[in-house]
Design an enzyme around this catalytic site. Structure first.
Site, PDB file in Angstrom:
ATOM      1  CE  LYS A  39      -3.797   2.313   0.507  1.00  0.00           C
ATOM      2  NZ  LYS A  39      -3.655   3.550   1.148  1.00  0.00           N
ATOM      3  CD  GLU A  84      -3.492   8.137  -4.280  1.00  0.00           C
ATOM      4  OE1 GLU A  84      -3.272   8.978  -3.083  1.00  0.00           O
ATOM      5  OE2 GLU A  84      -4.155   7.164  -4.152  1.00  0.00           O
TER       6      GLU A  84
END
Length: 301
Positions: free
Chosen positions: A173, A180
């Protein structure tokens, strides 16, 4: 499965609601009584303390934390360690640093307890669309939680997976969020270039809608960008300040430790830091340097 949920902020509450809709029994705890009351209206049982939450769950217990990374997670894990029993499982669905996760998993294992880390993406849309779940932990407790993961994910066989041992979920993550950063920066820079080409009077929302279909740059992030441009095309009222929650910094540090070149993610992080300097000393000094060597004009404040 009866699951304890700690942390009923927007994301935690929405995850609890999705589980309730999927037929799971939830016992929620949050120090805010209003947050507990809101979840009760969705059919969940709540507890007014960690002790009451643990006592309301049948063994072996499964307790999911959705609390901020750092000190709050650390203290919550410490409190639960004194309340849980052998065979119980604690799931960290927040954005903890994977190194802390590895350490906590070892600590719980010494008490014959399981620690599962679940990197969770989906934000405010997860309730309707499902969550992307990157799961770390020992195989047995992860498999026991399969019905929970299948309910939270977009589909039983999509959007979730057991990626490795304790820490692997949060590590994955972390890198996800680093990527991102780079994608967001690229979109922001591209639309800024379009916006500055005043002679064409481009409709940025129209361009975003065109790119959403058939383009190689289409993505859910572009879908959300189009939505933002539709709601506020000039970005009125929005300060040029971009925060970060830590994962980008950790990704860059990990890249350095692993001798992996990651210039896009690194520069995207630096641009976020730059956005917070409203009175940039370095920019002023750059202007002064240009004046010194080339006689270039300096704009006065």
């Amino acid at each position: 499965m009866k699951l304890g949920m700690i942390g009923l902020g927007r994301m935690g509450a929405n995850m609890a609601r999705r589980l309730i809709q999927g037929g799971h029994s939830i016992v929620g705890f949050d120090p805010d009584p209003d947050a507990r009351k809101a979840l009760e209206s969705d059919g969940a049982q709540t507890a007014d303390s960690l002790k009451a939450l643990v006592e309301s769950l049948p063994g072996p217990r499964n307790v999911w934390m959705m609390v901020p990374a750092g000190d709050i997670t650390e203290s919550t894990v410490g409190d639960l360690l004194a309340l849980l029993d052998s065979g119980d499982t604690l799931i960290d669905g927040g954005n903890s640093n994977y190194k802390d996760t590895v350490r906590r998993a070892k600590s719980l294992a010494e008490h014959d307890m399981h620690y599962v880390d679940c990197g969770t993406s989906g934000g405010v849309w997860g309730l309707a669309e499902g969550y992307s779940l990157m799961i770390g932990g020992e195989p047995a407790p992860v498999e026991a939680l399969r019905p929970v993961f299948e309910t939270l994910a977009p589909a039983t066989d999509q959007g979730w997976g057991h990626v490795g041992p304790p820490g692997a979920g949060h590590f994955t993550k972390m890198v996800h969020n680093g990527i991102e950063y780079g994608m967001m920066q690229a979109y922001a820079e591209g639309f800024a270039i379009l916006q500055h080409k005043q002679e064409f009077s481009l409709d940025l929302h129209q361009v975003a809608e065109i790119w959403r279909n058939g383009s190689v740059v289409r993505s859910w992030l572009l879908d959300l960008t189009a939505r933002a441009l539709d709601e506020n095309p000039t970005m009125d009222g929005i300060a040029p300040w971009v925060d970060d929650s830590g994962e980008g910094r950790w990704t860059v540090a990990e890249a350095i430790d692993l001798d992996v070149s990651a210039p896009v993610i690194t520069l995207a992080l630096l641009e976020r830091l730059r956005s917070r300097d409203n009175d940039s000393y370095s920019d002023k000094l750059l202007a002064a340097m240009r004046n010194q060597f080339g006689g270039h004009a300096i704009k006065k404040e």
